[in-house]
Design an enzyme around this catalytic site. Structure first.
Site, mmCIF file in Angstrom:
data_model
loop_
_atom_site.group_PDB
_atom_site.id
_atom_site.type_symbol
_atom_site.label_atom_id
_atom_site.label_comp_id
_atom_site.label_asym_id
_atom_site.label_seq_id
_atom_site.Cartn_x
_atom_site.Cartn_y
_atom_site.Cartn_z
ATOM 1 N N ASP A 119 10.465 39.815 -9.681
ATOM 2 C CA ASP A 119 9.830 40.800 -8.794
ATOM 3 C C ASP A 119 10.780 41.943 -8.413
ATOM 4 O O ASP A 119 10.349 42.937 -7.833
ATOM 5 C CB ASP A 119 9.333 40.112 -7.516
ATOM 6 C CG ASP A 119 8.171 39.164 -7.808
ATOM 7 O OD1 ASP A 119 7.486 39.341 -8.839
ATOM 8 O OD2 ASP A 119 7.945 38.241 -7.001
ATOM 9 N N LYS A 131 7.142 35.909 1.203
ATOM 10 C CA LYS A 131 5.727 35.895 0.812
ATOM 11 C C LYS A 131 5.360 34.573 0.117
ATOM 12 O O LYS A 131 4.370 33.933 0.474
ATOM 13 C CB LYS A 131 5.454 37.096 -0.104
ATOM 14 C CG LYS A 131 4.022 37.206 -0.609
ATOM 15 C CD LYS A 131 3.698 38.622 -1.032
ATOM 16 C CE LYS A 131 4.161 38.992 -2.424
ATOM 17 N NZ LYS A 131 3.458 38.272 -3.504
#
Ligand code: S3P
Length: 430
Positions: free
Chosen positions: A315, A22
């Site tokens: 994350d 991403k």
């Protein structure tokens, strides 16, 4: 959307091709947009967040074509973007709003940025503050801290900035503004954050110098179009690694996993906890290290996650919390205050949702403490429209005594549109 997951410890077996990274996908489109010439991007992640970046760059006058296997960006050069007629909507994407703000600070026109309800709560002063110090005119709710944010850029002045947080979004926004500034712009940070911006700017021909805790850029440089191959996202791979690590008899291989050392903290944590990992097919793709990873189930023990390791796995902490519920002993996660300003306050959301499913976990000011080694009873959980919370709760359904129903699973498409398909393939259900 609500999904009920109940797999009663059914082993996961097989191979999954890791979806595109991403962070790198966002950067590939933004940098190609301000480069001279046409760039082709393969391996791009077509998740909602990266699609938001494409639509914002199109509104800034960039022609971007999407074919089945690539994204073709017709770059406009560093000074070729045009004033958007409409408000730029970043959706749920923090990376889009932060990095784009850096580029917009260098443009001699006005733009307005908004996003969804989660973006409306996330702090922007960490980015708008330094950009204003460089001379950009920026306003927004709470004195340029919250969306809507309005930016009128122009002639920027380079500076040396010491960031109070280890954030690649902050570092990248300032370096991108530095491209448009007089003189040199330097950003220093307390711990090293992911360095995809530095690596990719170099691939586009920009001279960026970096040391362990700082990066510098000279204003006035141009970007030259280049083809980018986006490696697989270790943050997405994490969910399949954790699934295999908690379900007995699992044996899973993930191909094409990006293993940039600023992102690979999860691998170190899994190894410390006793997971069985083997690496093969190691190579460099688009300036980023990549490998295939095979994981075989093995009993786990607790660990401590803290300090400089935190930005290398920020994350992954929701998934690590679930992992820790299945590891013998007490796992401590500290120095992770940044979790409070992610898509949700992930200290609160992870702890509350895992508690509801029967985990022994408590929140602290800067992290959480997890007493592991006991099974979860299951029940209902919510994602709060946070993709990583949704995926973590879904994985809890693989090992709970009763089904886990997760609401708001549509949020998972932000970073991992094929998440449930991959899970079903590994369970032999597809
Ligand atoms: C990102 C950086 C991280 C990370 C986010 C993506 C990036 O945020 O949490 O998902 O692409 O630069 P911070 O750098 O603000 O910690």
């Amino acid at each position: 959307m609500e999904k009920v997951i109940y797999q009663a410890k059914k082993p996961l077996q097989g191979t999954v091709v890791t979806p595109g990274d991403k962070s790198i996908s966002h950067r590939s489109v933004m940098f190609a947009a301000i480069a001279e010439g046409t760039s082709e991007i393969t391996g791009f992640l077509r998740g909602q967040d990266c699609l938001s970046t494409i639509s914002c760059m199109r509104q800034l006058g960039v022609k971007i074509e999407e074919t089945e296997d690539k994204i073709i960006v017709h770059g406009k050069g560093v000074h070729g973007l045009t004033e958007p007629k409409e408000i730029l909507d970043v959706g749920n994407s923090g990376t889009t709003i932060r990095l784009l703000s850096g580029i917009l600070a260098g443009q001699p026109f006005a733009s307005m940025l908004i996003g969804d309800d989660s973006i409306a709560k996330r702090p922007m002063r960490r980015v708008t503050g330094p950009l204003k110090m460089m001379n950009a005119t920026i306003d927004g709710r709470d004195y340029a801290n919250l969306t809507p944010i309005a930016i009128r850029g122009g002639s920027l002045q380079g500076m040396s900035y010491v960031s109070p947080v280890a954030s690649a979004q902050v570092k990248s926004a300032i370096l991108l503004a530095g491209l448009y500034a007089n003189g040199t712009t330097t950003v220093a940070e307390p711990h090293k954050s992911r360095d995809h911006t530095e690596r990719m700017l170099q691939a586009f021909g920009v001279d960026v110098t970096s040391s362990e805790l700082s990066a510098s850029i000279q204003g006035g440089q141009k970007l030259t179009a280049t083809n980018v191959h986006v490696p697989g996202d270790v943050s997405s791979a994490t969910f399949m690694l954790v699934a295999a690590a908690i379900v007995p008899d699992s044996d899973v291989t993930l191909t094409n996993v990006g293993l940039n050392p600023t992102r690979s903290g999860i691998i170190d944590v899994l190894e410390r906890m006793g997971a069985s990992l083997t690496f093969s097919n190691e190579k460099t793709v688009g300036g980023e290290p990549v490998a295939d990873i095979r994981i075989r189930y093995q009993e786990l023990t607790s660990t401590t996650v803290e300090g400089a390791e935190i930005p290398r796995l920020i994350d992954e902490i929701p998934a690590i919390a679930l992992l820790a519920t299945q590891a013998k002993g007490t796992t401590v996660i500290k120095d992770a205050e940044e979790l409070k300003v992610k898509e949700t306050n992930r200290i609160d959301t992870v702890v509350l949702q895992l508690q509801k499913l029967g985990a022994s976990i408590e929140a602290t000011d800067d992290g959480m403490i997890i007493h592991g080694g006991e099974s979860l009873h299951g029940g209902s959980a919510e994602s709060y429209h946070d993709h990583r919370i949704g995926m973590t709760m879904a994985l809890a359904g693989l090992i709970s005594e009763n089904p886990v129903s997760v609401s708001g699973t549509d949020a998972i498409a932000v970073s991992y549109p094929n998440f449930f398909t991959h899970l079903e393939e590994l369970q032999g259900d597809s």
